[in-house]
Design a protein around this motif. Structure first.
Motif, PDB file in Angstrom:
ATOM      1  N   ASP A 116      41.349  40.911  41.158  1.00 39.91           N
ATOM      2  CA  ASP A 116      40.389  42.014  41.057  1.00 39.91           C
ATOM      3  C   ASP A 116      39.114  41.565  41.750  1.00 39.91           C
ATOM      4  O   ASP A 116      38.327  40.791  41.195  1.00 39.91           O
ATOM      5  CB  ASP A 116      40.132  42.367  39.593  1.00 39.91           C
ATOM      6  CG  ASP A 116      39.145  43.515  39.440  1.00 39.91           C
ATOM      7  OD1 ASP A 116      39.003  44.310  40.388  1.00 39.91           O
ATOM      8  OD2 ASP A 116      38.503  43.604  38.374  1.00 39.91           O
ATOM      9  N   THR A 122      34.927  42.138  40.582  1.00 39.44           N
ATOM     10  CA  THR A 122      35.302  42.584  39.239  1.00 39.44           C
ATOM     11  C   THR A 122      34.139  43.118  38.425  1.00 39.44           C
ATOM     12  O   THR A 122      34.333  43.880  37.485  1.00 39.44           O
ATOM     13  CB  THR A 122      36.004  41.435  38.479  1.00 39.44           C
ATOM     14  OG1 THR A 122      36.653  41.949  37.321  1.00 39.44           O
ATOM     15  CG2 THR A 122      35.026  40.328  38.088  1.00 39.44           C
ATOM     16  N   ALA A 163      34.185  43.574  34.633  1.00 35.52           N
ATOM     17  CA  ALA A 163      35.610  43.378  34.311  1.00 35.52           C
ATOM     18  C   ALA A 163      36.313  44.609  33.739  1.00 35.52           C
ATOM     19  O   ALA A 163      37.417  44.492  33.216  1.00 35.52           O
ATOM     20  CB  ALA A 163      35.813  42.193  33.369  1.00 35.52           C
ATOM     21  N   ALA A 174      39.678  44.954  35.561  1.00 33.21           N
ATOM     22  CA  ALA A 174      40.559  43.837  35.200  1.00 33.21           C
ATOM     23  C   ALA A 174      41.135  44.024  33.800  1.00 33.21           C
ATOM     24  O   ALA A 174      42.311  43.741  33.551  1.00 33.21           O
ATOM     25  CB  ALA A 174      39.795  42.513  35.291  1.00 33.21           C
ATOM     26  N   GLY A 225      39.641  37.688  38.217  1.00 28.96           N
ATOM     27  CA  GLY A 225      38.507  38.527  38.571  1.00 28.96           C
ATOM     28  C   GLY A 225      37.438  37.705  39.259  1.00 28.96           C
ATOM     29  O   GLY A 225      36.990  36.690  38.722  1.00 28.96           O
ATOM     30  N   ASP A 278      33.661  37.774  41.311  1.00 33.42           N
ATOM     31  CA  ASP A 278      32.444  38.532  41.599  1.00 33.42           C
ATOM     32  C   ASP A 278      31.375  37.588  42.124  1.00 33.42           C
ATOM     33  O   ASP A 278      31.318  36.417  41.732  1.00 33.42           O
ATOM     34  CB  ASP A 278      31.942  39.257  40.354  1.00 33.42           C
ATOM     35  CG  ASP A 278      31.020  40.413  40.711  1.00 33.42           C
ATOM     36  OD1 ASP A 278      31.523  41.555  40.806  1.00 33.42           O
ATOM     37  OD2 ASP A 278      29.814  40.190  40.914  1.00 33.42           O
ATOM     38  N   ALA A 295      30.966  40.420  31.822  1.00 36.92           N
ATOM     39  CA  ALA A 295      32.436  40.466  31.878  1.00 36.92           C
ATOM     40  C   ALA A 295      33.061  39.536  30.844  1.00 36.92           C
ATOM     41  O   ALA A 295      34.006  39.922  30.134  1.00 36.92           O
ATOM     42  CB  ALA A 295      32.909  40.092  33.277  1.00 36.92           C
ATOM     43  N   ILE A 330      42.883  36.756  31.502  1.00 34.99           N
ATOM     44  CA  ILE A 330      41.984  37.086  32.614  1.00 34.99           C
ATOM     45  C   ILE A 330      41.130  35.868  32.934  1.00 34.99           C
ATOM     46  O   ILE A 330      40.430  35.338  32.061  1.00 34.99           O
ATOM     47  CB  ILE A 330      41.074  38.281  32.273  1.00 34.99           C
ATOM     48  CG1 ILE A 330      41.903  39.530  31.963  1.00 34.99           C
ATOM     49  CG2 ILE A 330      40.101  38.563  33.409  1.00 34.99           C
ATOM     50  CD1 ILE A 330      41.090  40.721  31.504  1.00 34.99           C
ATOM     51  N   LEU A 355      37.986  34.555  35.140  1.00 31.74           N
ATOM     52  CA  LEU A 355      36.822  35.073  35.847  1.00 31.74           C
ATOM     53  C   LEU A 355      36.165  33.955  36.646  1.00 31.74           C
ATOM     54  O   LEU A 355      35.952  32.862  36.126  1.00 31.74           O
ATOM     55  CB  LEU A 355      35.831  35.686  34.861  1.00 31.74           C
ATOM     56  CG  LEU A 355      36.347  36.900  34.070  1.00 31.74           C
ATOM     57  CD1 LEU A 355      35.363  37.294  32.987  1.00 31.74           C
ATOM     58  CD2 LEU A 355      36.615  38.077  35.006  1.00 31.74           C
ATOM     59  N   SER A 381      40.426  46.432  44.214  1.00 32.99           N
ATOM     60  CA  SER A 381      38.978  46.486  44.035  1.00 32.99           C
ATOM     61  C   SER A 381      38.589  47.899  43.639  1.00 32.99           C
ATOM     62  O   SER A 381      39.225  48.874  44.066  1.00 32.99           O
ATOM     63  CB  SER A 381      38.244  46.089  45.317  1.00 32.99           C
ATOM     64  OG  SER A 381      38.452  47.057  46.342  1.00 32.99           O
TER      65      SER A 381
END
Length: 248
Positions: free
Chosen positions: A62, A65, A68, A71, A86, A88, A97, A110, A112, A132
């Motif tokens: 993602d 993200t 999130a 995600a 995810g 970013d 997130a 998940i 990140l 995205s």
């Protein structure tokens, strides 16, 4: 310049304001997104997530993200053995997130990371899906971003982009542009932000290709079977593409 259906298309690189505008708005980003979209953003994300359920052993990226939301939606509809990453650029967004992911009990599903969508710290051919939502419009170099996405997706994998677009119907396009260009910064001010912090977002749409032009760009950089669907009259567009070929 490039051509699509006999028409030359200029692809402008975005010019970011000084600093990262997302850093100052991370705390109100979710409320702002709901306000600007009249609450439709959640429906758009859920609809797309249902189309993309990831299977056991597969990896989904993602990109951009944010906080999130996408995600989390994708994780809910995917197999327990799927891996969601995810990425970013903005640490402040990832703070929000991580809080959400923790509260949803999805911390083991998940991952990140801070990262740049135009210079991904991922191996070639390493993800099955790159998705995205409302990211590609804000890339400083859209062409570089599309190439990076192609690099990290495995052959046979998919690219899915949900993004604000330019409605094809002239009257709706004019109404939407008038709303998005003028009202989005004002909504930010209503939520306690400096007006200038939100000036960048309507500006980012001015230089962004419409849906057919974005499709042509994807094809230019190697994506196959590219198609797009307008949602809500073309206020947003969903692009879906496939990476063909064999891993080397």
């Amino acid at each position: 310049m490039m051509k699509t259906e006999g028409v030359e298309v200029g692809v402008s690189k975005q010019v970011l304001p000084l600093g990262n505008p997302f850093r100052s708005i991370a705390g109100i980003y979710d409320a702002m997104s709901i306000l600007i979209s009249f609450g439709l953003i959640g429906m758009w994300r859920k609809r797309v997530a249902r189309m993309l359920a990831v299977g056991t052993g597969e990896v989904a990226l993602d990109l951009g993200t944010g906080t999130a939301d996408f995600a989390i939606e994708l994780t809910r509809v995917s197999a327990v053995g799927a891996r969601i990453i995810g990425i970013d650029l903005t640490p402040e967004m990832l703070v929000q997130a991580r809080r959400k992911v923790y509260l949803q009990g999805l911390g083991t599903r998940i991952e990140l990371r801070v990262g740049n969508g135009e210079q991904l710290d991922l191996p070639d051919n390493s993800v099955d899906l790159c998705c995205s939502s409302f990211l590609v419009r804000t890339l400083t170099d859209l062409e570089q971003g599309l190439q990076e996405m192609w690099r990290v997706v495995r052959p046979g994998g998919r690219l899915v982009c949900l993004e604000v677009s330019h409605p094809p119907q002239p009257i709706l396009r004019a109404l939407f542009h008038g709303y998005f260009y003028n009202c989005a910064p004002l909504f930010g001010a209503l939520l306690g932000q400096n007006l200038s912090a939100y000036q960048y977002f309507p500006q980012s749409l001015r230089a962004f290709p419409d849906a057919p032009q974005l499709k042509a760009l994807m094809e230019k950089y190697g994506w196959k079977d590219v198609r797009f669907h307008y949602l809500t009259g073309g206020v947003v567009a969903l692009h879906i593409a496939t990476k063909k070929g064999s891993a080397t």
